[in-house]
Design a protein around this motif. Structure first.
Motif, short mmCIF file in Angstrom:
data_model
loop_
_atom_site.label_atom_id
_atom_site.label_comp_id
_atom_site.label_asym_id
_atom_site.label_seq_id
_atom_site.Cartn_x
_atom_site.Cartn_y
_atom_site.Cartn_z
N VAL A 239 4.52 0.27 -6.23
CA VAL A 239 4.96 1.35 -7.14
C VAL A 239 4.53 1.05 -8.56
CG1 VAL A 239 6.98 2.48 -8.13
CG2 VAL A 239 6.94 1.96 -5.68
N ALA A 240 4.68 -0.21 -8.99
CA ALA A 240 4.29 -0.60 -10.35
C ALA A 240 2.80 -0.39 -10.56
CB ALA A 240 4.67 -2.06 -10.60
N ILE A 241 1.99 -0.72 -9.55
CA ILE A 241 0.55 -0.51 -9.65
C ILE A 241 0.24 0.98 -9.86
CG2 ILE A 241 -1.59 -0.48 -8.28
CD1 ILE A 241 -0.70 -3.13 -7.06
N LYS A 242 0.95 1.82 -9.09
CA LYS A 242 0.73 3.26 -9.19
C LYS A 242 1.09 3.77 -10.58
CE LYS A 242 2.27 7.64 -7.08
NZ LYS A 242 2.95 8.24 -8.23
N GLU A 243 2.26 3.38 -11.08
CA GLU A 243 2.74 3.92 -12.35
C GLU A 243 2.05 3.30 -13.55
OE1 GLU A 243 4.27 6.54 -12.14
OE2 GLU A 243 4.82 6.39 -10.02
N ALA A 244 1.53 2.08 -13.41
CA ALA A 244 0.76 1.49 -14.51
C ALA A 244 -0.61 2.12 -14.61
CB ALA A 244 0.63 -0.03 -14.30
N GLY B 136 0.81 -1.22 0.00
CA GLY B 136 0.00 0.00 0.00
C GLY B 136 0.84 1.26 0.00
N ILE B 137 1.95 1.24 0.76
CA ILE B 137 2.84 2.40 0.79
C ILE B 137 3.47 2.63 -0.59
CG2 ILE B 137 5.03 3.27 1.73
CD1 ILE B 137 4.28 1.90 4.37
N GLY B 138 3.88 1.53 -1.23
CA GLY B 138 4.47 1.65 -2.57
C GLY B 138 3.52 2.28 -3.56
N ALA B 139 2.22 1.95 -3.42
CA ALA B 139 1.22 2.49 -4.34
C ALA B 139 0.95 3.97 -4.11
CB ALA B 139 -0.09 1.71 -4.19
N LEU B 140 1.48 4.54 -3.02
CA LEU B 140 1.30 5.96 -2.73
C LEU B 140 2.59 6.77 -2.90
CD1 LEU B 140 -0.81 5.69 0.58
CD2 LEU B 140 -1.66 6.20 -1.71
N THR B 141 3.69 6.09 -3.19
CA THR B 141 5.00 6.73 -3.16
C THR B 141 5.38 7.35 -4.50
OG1 THR B 141 5.75 5.18 -1.46
CG2 THR B 141 7.45 6.34 -2.70
N ASP B 142 5.90 8.57 -4.42
CA ASP B 142 6.36 9.29 -5.60
C ASP B 142 7.87 9.13 -5.72
OD1 ASP B 142 6.83 10.97 -7.69
OD2 ASP B 142 5.81 12.71 -6.84
N LEU B 143 8.33 8.57 -6.82
CA LEU B 143 9.76 8.26 -7.01
C LEU B 143 10.51 9.29 -7.85
CD1 LEU B 143 9.70 4.41 -7.68
CD2 LEU B 143 10.25 5.56 -5.55
N ARG C 288 -8.51 0.10 -10.77
CA ARG C 288 -9.01 -0.92 -9.83
C ARG C 288 -7.92 -1.38 -8.88
NH1 ARG C 288 -12.92 -4.93 -13.43
NH2 ARG C 288 -14.45 -3.35 -14.02
N TYR C 289 -6.71 -1.56 -9.38
CA TYR C 289 -5.60 -1.99 -8.53
C TYR C 289 -5.25 -0.91 -7.51
CZ TYR C 289 -4.51 -6.10 -11.41
OH TYR C 289 -4.56 -7.30 -12.06
N ARG C 290 -5.25 0.34 -7.96
CA ARG C 290 -4.90 1.44 -7.06
C ARG C 290 -5.94 1.58 -5.95
NH1 ARG C 290 -2.52 6.76 -9.85
NH2 ARG C 290 -2.18 7.13 -7.64
N GLU C 291 -7.21 1.43 -6.30
CA GLU C 291 -8.28 1.49 -5.29
C GLU C 291 -8.13 0.35 -4.29
OE1 GLU C 291 -11.96 1.46 -7.37
OE2 GLU C 291 -11.59 3.38 -8.39
N PHE C 292 -7.83 -0.84 -4.80
CA PHE C 292 -7.66 -2.00 -3.92
C PHE C 292 -6.45 -1.82 -3.01
CE2 PHE C 292 -5.71 -6.19 -3.10
CZ PHE C 292 -6.73 -6.75 -2.35
#
Length: 404
Positions: free
Chosen positions: A266-271, A118-125, A275-279
């Protein structure tokens, strides 16, 4: 059938307090009030409410909900963390209502990995990829507490695995502490993880004062324009997550679950798959909620009365203070070497815990210069701090397993 039923047989929660030693009873009462205090401070926003409210409630409820179990043993119906044999685990799953959560997500470190996802999906790289060397060089001094507390803990009588589990608190990353302590010191993981999370709520109120005392005002006011950060496309960040995640798993397989989940997020965020991001967001919220509640439930009087708890409390505080000092020192050195172009508060952001310390750095800068926008830059060392802490986690697990 002629046996009489007294009021004490009906209200076993009250009766159970008189069936244990006075110190156990007093400690349980103390933990009930402490849990209520954490709930209040979380509700008022003085401590992190997302974690402190469920943790405080769990602590209060489990120490109030004690009863006389079959055979006259005092216990509760929440969870039994001591069962290890498969047959005992199966029995526990049918008795304790939180046992499935504990057995299937805590004992194997899954809860920590889900939070990392979850943290990875919120992280700005962006800044980390644009300036990786600067980010890593700022994050390394911020691991000072993780390095210094290990020998101190060993000198105080902890074995290598226990000392490593305590020292990782200096990385200021709760899931990492949970993962490391379960891998190395399962018998102490509740205390170590609770100390870590309690201090993570408290220390973030202390770090701004450390920055004000140790970093001159003119340095804290150094502006860093976000427009100067090279633009990194989502495609590049996605590729970075795949490549770097693979390399880190290859080099440090012991911590591969943490690296895999973080870079998967992170991959979920950038892709940009909605639906993945919400999950992932729901997963992070749910995992954090159960993490806090189960940790609170696991805090029994017997654990608190362990004589080593006081030492863990002291060592945990030292680890986070040392890391803060190391981060500030690294930031000041970077500022000097860059001839004033790098705001030294970026070093404090290297004490991991995305994105909290980065926000603290931004807040400290804005107090002295309302136009200073260093948050995008601060995310670089903040992300690097997650990686360096995970590397140290892998190092400690690998080395201590060889030595012991």
């Amino acid at each position: 059938m002629n046996e009489t039923v007294s009021i004490w047989d009906i209200f076993q929660g009250l009766t159970a307090f008189f069936k244990v030693s006075p110190e156990i009873a007093i400690t349980r009462i103390f933990l009930i009030f402490l849990g209520c205090l954490l709930v209040y401070l979380g509700y008022k926003g003085k401590l992190e409410p997302i974690l402190m409210i469920p943790m405080g409630l769990g602590m209060t409820f489990v120490n109030a909900g004690i009863l006389i179990m079959p055979g006259g043993k005092i216990g509760n119906l929440f969870t039994n963390p001591l069962v290890e044999q498969p047959s005992d685990v199966v029995d526990a799953l049918q008795i304790y209502f939180l046992q499935p959560v504990y057995t299937l997500t805590f004992t194997n470190g899954l809860i920590a990995c889900l939070i990392f996802l979850g943290i990875g999906a919120l992280t700005d790289l962006d800044f980390f990829i644009a300036r990786p060397m600067l980010s890593i060089l700022l994050a390394i001094p911020a691991e000072l507490g993780t390095l210094l507390v290990f020998p101190i803990a060993v000198a105080l009588g902890f074995d290598f695995k226990e000392a490593a589990s305590i020292a990782i608190i200096g990385g200021a990353d709760g899931p990492m502490v949970l993962f490391t302590s379960i891998m190395l010191a399962k018998h102490l993981f509740v205390v170590i993880t609770l100390v870590a999370y309690l201090y993570l709520s408290i220390i973030y109120a202390i770090y701004p004062y450390m920055a004000k005392i140790l970093i001159p005002k003119d340095m804290r006011a150094i502006p860093m324009k976000s427009s100067e950060i090279p633009r990194v496309s989502p495609r590049e960040k996605f590729a970075f997550a795949v490549v770097v995640g693979t390399i880190l798993c290859l080099l440090f397989p012991v911590a591969a679950p943490l690296f895999a989940c973080f870079f998967f997020g992170v991959a979920i965020k950038e892709a940009n798959i909605p639906r993945y991001r919400e999950f992932a967001d729901i997963l992070l919220s749910g995992s954090t909620m159960f993490l806090g509640f189960v940790l609170g439930v696991l805090l029994s009087a017997e654990i608190v009365l362990d004589p080593r708890v006081f030492l863990i409390i002291i060592l945990g505080l030292l680890a986070l203070i040392f890391s803060g000092l190391g981060g500030i020192l690294g930031g000041v050195i970077a500022c000097k070497l860059s001839k004033g172009r790098v705001n030294p508060l970026l070093g404090l952001a290297g004490v991991s815990c995305v994105p909290t310390t980065a926000k603290i750095a931004q807040k400290c800068a804005k107090e002295v210069n309302p136009e200073a926008m260093i948050l995008p830059y601060a995310m670089g060392p903040c992300v690097a701090g997650v990686i360096t802490t995970a590397i140290l986690c892998a190092f400690y697990i690998t080395v201590t397993s060889i030595l012991m």
